[in-house]
Design an enzyme around this catalytic site. Sequence first.
Site, PDB file in Angstrom:
ATOM      1  N   CYS A 153       0.889  -1.243  -0.057  1.00 40.32           N
ATOM      2  CA  CYS A 153      -0.070   0.043   0.021  1.00 40.32           C
ATOM      3  C   CYS A 153       0.868   1.267  -0.139  1.00 40.32           C
ATOM      4  O   CYS A 153       0.352   2.310   0.028  1.00 40.32           O
ATOM      5  CB  CYS A 153      -0.932  -0.080   1.173  1.00 40.32           C
ATOM      6  SG  CYS A 153      -1.846  -1.599   1.307  1.00 40.32           S
ATOM      7  N   HIS A 278      -3.591   7.844   5.955  1.00 40.97           N
ATOM      8  CA  HIS A 278      -3.731   6.421   5.236  1.00 40.97           C
ATOM      9  C   HIS A 278      -5.297   6.146   5.627  1.00 40.97           C
ATOM     10  O   HIS A 278      -5.749   5.381   4.765  1.00 40.97           O
ATOM     11  CB  HIS A 278      -2.507   5.567   5.845  1.00 40.97           C
ATOM     12  CG  HIS A 278      -2.393   4.463   4.931  1.00 40.97           C
ATOM     13  ND1 HIS A 278      -2.498   4.342   3.746  1.00 40.97           N
ATOM     14  CD2 HIS A 278      -2.505   2.944   5.728  1.00 40.97           C
ATOM     15  CE1 HIS A 278      -2.547   3.029   3.405  1.00 40.97           C
ATOM     16  NE2 HIS A 278      -2.543   2.120   4.454  1.00 40.97           N
ATOM     17  N   HIS A 312      -9.895   1.349  -0.442  1.00 40.95           N
ATOM     18  CA  HIS A 312      -8.243   1.190  -0.362  1.00 40.95           C
ATOM     19  C   HIS A 312      -7.880   0.799  -1.653  1.00 40.95           C
ATOM     20  O   HIS A 312      -8.159  -0.616  -1.873  1.00 40.95           O
ATOM     21  CB  HIS A 312      -8.000   0.341   0.840  1.00 40.95           C
ATOM     22  CG  HIS A 312      -6.708   0.356   1.246  1.00 40.95           C
ATOM     23  ND1 HIS A 312      -5.582   0.938   0.416  1.00 40.95           N
ATOM     24  CD2 HIS A 312      -5.801   0.021   2.273  1.00 40.95           C
ATOM     25  CE1 HIS A 312      -4.442   0.959   0.901  1.00 40.95           C
ATOM     26  NE2 HIS A 312      -4.468   0.279   2.045  1.00 40.95           N
TER      27      HIS A 312
END
Length: 405
Positions: A153, A278, A312
Site C-alpha cells: 500500500c 492513510h 483502499h
Amino acid sequence: MHAMGMVSALGMTANEARQTLAGNRKANMVASDAFLPDRTVTVGMIPQEPAALPAHLHHHDTRNNRLLWAATEQIADCIAETITRFGRTRIAVILGTSTSGIDEGTQSYREYLHKGALPEDFTYSGQEIGAPADFLREALDLGGPAYVISTACSSSAKVFSAGQRLLRAGICDAVLVGGVDSLCSLTIAGFAALQSVADGLCRPMSANRDGINIGEGAAIFMMRRDAADIALMGVGETSDAHHPNAPHPKGTGARAAMQAAMKQAGMTPADIAYLNMHGTATPLNDSMESLAIHDLFGDEVPVSSTKPMTGHTLGAAGAIETAILFLALTDVANGATLPLHVWDGARDENLPDIKLVNAGNNHLPPASRCAMLSNSFAFGGSNAAVILATGWGDPNFAPDSISLS
C-alpha cells in the site's frame, strides 16, 4: 508536477473527482457479491467500464492497464509537449501496483480447470508486476527507464522519491509517476482471510471500525524540474520491520516518515495546512496513525481519510491520495476545499483527539501559499509521506522540490 490524470470511485476524470470530494457527486462505493463466494462486500469501483486499449496494444489488454490508460489520456497534451521538449529517450516511467494483471490470470486458470486449456489469448507477462510500466513505455514510445515499485500500500507513494532520484541524477528530464490497481477476487479474498474487510462502508477512526473497503483506480503525474504551480516539496520513507502485516503500535515509523518529508521540504508541522491520512479503518492502523499525527501536529492540522470515497486502492493509494492533495491545492487563492472525513461520528475514546475534517472546517481561508501532506503505510512497515505545495515562490525553496503542475 506539470499535469495530473486520475480515475477512481470518485469519478472518471480529475474534475469529477473534485466534484465528488466537494460533496456534489456520490462516490461509487457499491455492494458486490462478485468477489467472494459467501459474502457481499462494499468496494470502490470506477463508475464506468474502462475502454479497451487501442488495437496495436491488445497484447497489454488487462483491466489494470485500461485504468492506467484512462488516466494517462487525460494528460496527453502535456506528454506530447514534454516529448517535443526533451525527446522520448529522456522520459522515464515509474509506477506502483500490487495487482497488475492477476485478475486476468485468475480467470484464465479457472478456464483451464474447467476446459483443460488456457484461453488462446492468455499471456503470462500480463500478470507480471512490471507489466504496467512496460505497457506505458510501449504505448507512448518512450526510451527512458521504466519500472514498477511494489511495496503493497505504499507502492505509488514511493514513486515520487524514485522520480526525484532519477531527475537529480540527470538520468532523465521528466518522469511519469503514478499508481494503478484493479479490483480482483485474489486481493479481496486475501484481506477477508485476514479478517480485515469491513461489513459495510468503512469507518476510519470510529469506535465501530471493522476493516477496509478495497477499491480500484489510477493516478498519474508528469514530474519535471522546471517551475510549476504545484511542486513536490518532500518525500519521507521509513521501514518499521516490526511485523509482516501489522504496523508498529506506537507509529514510530509513520511519524519518522512524516518528519523526513518535512525535513526535505524545509517545513515544520505548522506549515502543513491539511493531512490526508492513510486511514484504513482497521483497528491497528488508525490507532498508530492517530498517535503519530497527534505527536507531530496535536489537534491543529485538519485531517481526513478519503478511503470511504475511494476504497483502499492498495498499490494505487499513494498516487490517488496525492492527486487528492493536488486537486485541493489548485484553488488555494480562493480558499481550498478539504475532503470531508466520512464516518459514523462514533469517536474512539482510546485514540488521541485529532482535528477530523467536517462540514464546519473543510474550507481553508484564501492564501498565497499552502502545503499539504499525504500518508501511505504498508505491510512490513513500509511507510511513505508525500508533501505537495503551491505558492512557495522559487521552486528551489526546498533543495529537492520538483514541479508537478
